[in-house]
Design a protein around this motif. Structure first.
Motif, PDB file in Angstrom:
ATOM      1  N   LEU A 109       0.822  -1.204   0.000  1.00  0.00           N
ATOM      2  CA  LEU A 109       0.000   0.000   0.000  1.00  0.00           C
ATOM      3  C   LEU A 109       0.856   1.255   0.000  1.00  0.00           C
ATOM      4  O   LEU A 109       1.741   1.439   0.845  1.00  0.00           O
ATOM      5  CB  LEU A 109      -0.917  -0.009   1.230  1.00  0.00           C
ATOM      6  N   PHE A 110       0.583   2.135  -0.962  1.00  0.00           N
ATOM      7  CA  PHE A 110       1.254   3.436  -1.103  1.00  0.00           C
ATOM      8  C   PHE A 110       2.772   3.310  -1.191  1.00  0.00           C
ATOM      9  O   PHE A 110       3.499   4.269  -0.904  1.00  0.00           O
ATOM     10  CB  PHE A 110       0.870   4.373   0.050  1.00  0.00           C
ATOM     11  N   ASP A 111       3.235   2.119  -1.538  1.00  0.00           N
ATOM     12  CA  ASP A 111       4.680   1.867  -1.662  1.00  0.00           C
ATOM     13  C   ASP A 111       5.425   2.177  -0.351  1.00  0.00           C
ATOM     14  O   ASP A 111       6.574   2.629  -0.366  1.00  0.00           O
ATOM     15  CB  ASP A 111       5.279   2.680  -2.805  1.00  0.00           C
ATOM     16  N   ILE A 112       4.752   1.917   0.767  1.00  0.00           N
ATOM     17  CA  ILE A 112       5.359   2.139   2.083  1.00  0.00           C
ATOM     18  C   ILE A 112       5.625   0.779   2.725  1.00  0.00           C
ATOM     19  O   ILE A 112       4.683   0.044   3.034  1.00  0.00           O
ATOM     20  CB  ILE A 112       4.439   2.969   2.999  1.00  0.00           C
ATOM     21  N   PRO A 113       6.885   0.422   2.947  1.00  0.00           N
ATOM     22  CA  PRO A 113       7.182  -0.860   3.603  1.00  0.00           C
ATOM     23  C   PRO A 113       6.645  -0.871   5.034  1.00  0.00           C
ATOM     24  O   PRO A 113       6.771   0.116   5.766  1.00  0.00           O
ATOM     25  CB  PRO A 113       8.715  -0.924   3.592  1.00  0.00           C
ATOM     26  N   VAL A 114       6.027  -1.981   5.418  1.00  0.00           N
ATOM     27  CA  VAL A 114       5.529  -2.135   6.790  1.00  0.00           C
ATOM     28  C   VAL A 114       6.696  -2.505   7.700  1.00  0.00           C
ATOM     29  O   VAL A 114       7.448  -3.441   7.416  1.00  0.00           O
ATOM     30  CB  VAL A 114       4.431  -3.223   6.855  1.00  0.00           C
ATOM     31  N   GLN A 115       6.843  -1.762   8.785  1.00  0.00           N
ATOM     32  CA  GLN A 115       7.917  -2.004   9.743  1.00  0.00           C
ATOM     33  C   GLN A 115       7.308  -2.488  11.057  1.00  0.00           C
ATOM     34  O   GLN A 115       6.367  -1.883  11.571  1.00  0.00           O
ATOM     35  CB  GLN A 115       8.714  -0.729   9.990  1.00  0.00           C
ATOM     36  N   VAL A 116       7.858  -3.584  11.598  1.00  0.00           N
ATOM     37  CA  VAL A 116       7.303  -4.197  12.799  1.00  0.00           C
ATOM     38  C   VAL A 116       8.405  -4.407  13.827  1.00  0.00           C
ATOM     39  O   VAL A 116       9.480  -4.923  13.499  1.00  0.00           O
ATOM     40  CB  VAL A 116       6.635  -5.556  12.482  1.00  0.00           C
TER      41      VAL A 116
END
Length: 421
Positions: A109-116
């Motif tokens: 989504l929106f070219d935003i990497p998910v960071q956890v």
């Protein structure tokens, strides 16, 4: 990852594949397959039952896995997950007579990497506890970070995996390229990049911008779906394919493989799934204004739809969810007003997909049979006049007691026998 399998691991996988094929061909398994078709066609006589294993698989799988290679171990895990429900619990999950393998697709989504950020348990291993790192702190100030969503498929990796597995077990258990339902959870994706608090505050602080963002999610999702169609990556969802949240595709109302060979499929030919657990903290009015337009636009793409997870659907049922014409299943979670939903779904073409409380099986080491019977009986009474299925989800431990889990399923069957209809 290298898709290589050693000689020793190959022999292990072949034996496990033989076990899956044996269970797949058992008469009881074939009968359950027929019952799923009837159930999803609204012709079943009794509720179907599924005890979802993946959340407590750490208590089931490790002692069974024998492969040493990382890729081989993944395949071994998948094989066991295909049939252990049938072997251990006696529920209605059906064992396929092939090894399913999906395309390696992705949507960011929106070219935003998910960071956890994960927490560790007492053994220093990664635990269930985690926190998503917020990238969007203030929607107006950070709106420039929202690029076009990135999506695609890794055909090379898909083909390499399929070849490696086929060469190992294909003469025993056919390797079949498949696709689970089209799965879209916009508010979950948002929370993963902006946090729950920021998402809710953004509706209040920047209502027009929030609506614009939600519409962009819908449009990007539709662009992804058009890409899948153009690449001919849309495959039939008419049998063992997952429809999300513990249910399966079995249907003759959607086109199958024979039709797929004649023409490229579009999203209207397959099952879809959506939920919005993250919006339980907003009013039905706000859901209708800020969330539902996006969900409605996406859900219209599917041939049939299953909606909901842990969120209660009763507050948004009449004004929103009931208006989805392709809806076939709706989740009745532990937080849902099940009697109200039973009244709404009675005589309808929407399946009452009950999710019992996980506390009975997952919290206490000893199963309180009488309390659980009362819990199931209440649901059965609430769903009278409905088409019903029961999926037990979100159980993270069975206290290493397989017999307790098996008894759990047996009690549901007994209550259905005594109190259904």
């Amino acid at each position: 990852m290298e898709y290589t399998i050693s000689g020793e691991d190959r022999e292990i996988l072949r034996e496990v594949a033989k076990k899956q094929l044996e269970l797949a061909n058992e008469p009881e398994n074939l009968e359950k397959k027929k019952q799923w078709y009837l159930h999803n066609a609204l012709l079943g006589e009794k509720p179907m039952i599924h005890l979802e294993m993946w959340t407590f698989s750490q208590e089931i799988l490790p002692q069974r896995l024998k492969c040493q290679g990382e890729f081989a171990r993944q395949i071994e895990t998948s094989l066991y997950c295909n049939f252990l429900n049938q072997e251990l619990f006696g529920d209605d999950r059906v064992t396929p007579d092939y090894f399913p393998m999906n395309y390696e697709t992705y949507f960011q989504l929106f070219d935003i990497p998910v960071q956890v950020n994960h927490t560790d348990n007492l053994q220093g291993e990664e635990s269930l506890g985690h926190q998503f790192v917020s990238v969007l702190e203030d929607l107006e100030e950070d709106y420039h970070k929202l690029k076009s969503s990135r999506f695609g498929v890794d055909l090379e990796a898909t083909a390499a995996k399929e070849q490696a597995v086929g060469e190992t077990i294909g003469d025993i258990l056919p390797v079949k390229r498949t696709m689970d339902c089209l799965y879209s959870v916009p508010t979950q994706m948002l929370v993963h990049i902006m946090s729950m608090e920021n998402m809710m505050l953004s509706m209040y602080d920047y209502p027009e911008l929030f609506l614009e963002m939600m519409d962009r999610i819908a449009e990007d999702t539709l662009a992804y779906y058009r890409y899948l169609e153009e690449q001919r990556l849309i495959l039939p969802t008419t049998s063992f394919e997952s429809v999300g949240q513990g249910t399966y595709s079995f249907t003759q109302e959607l086109p199958g493989w024979e039709e797929w060979r004649r023409r490229p499929f579009i999203t209207k030919d397959v099952w879809g799934f959506m939920d919005s657990q993250e919006t339980v903290g907003i009013s039905p009015d706000m859901y209708e204004e800020f969330i539902f337009p996006c969900y409605q636009k996406i859900s219209q793409q599917y041939g049939m739809l299953s909606y909901g997870c842990c969120e209660p659907v009763d507050p948004i049922w009449e004004r929103c969810i009931s208006k989805l014409p392709n809806l076939r299943k709706v989740s009745i979670s532990p937080w849902c007003k099940e009697e109200y939903m039973g009244e709404q779904l009675s005589g309808s073409k929407v399946i009452y997909h009950r999710k019992p409380s996980p506390n009975f099986l997952g919290v206490n080491p000893v199963l309180d049979e009488e309390a659980f019977r009362a819990h199931i009986r209440k649901s059965l009474h609430a769903a009278r006049g409905c088409h019903m299925e029961i999926t037990q989800r979100d159980v993270y431990t069975i206290h290493h007691d397989i017999e307790k889990a098996r008894r759990y399923v047996q009690i549901i069957r007994e209550e259905i026998e005594d109190h259904w209809r």
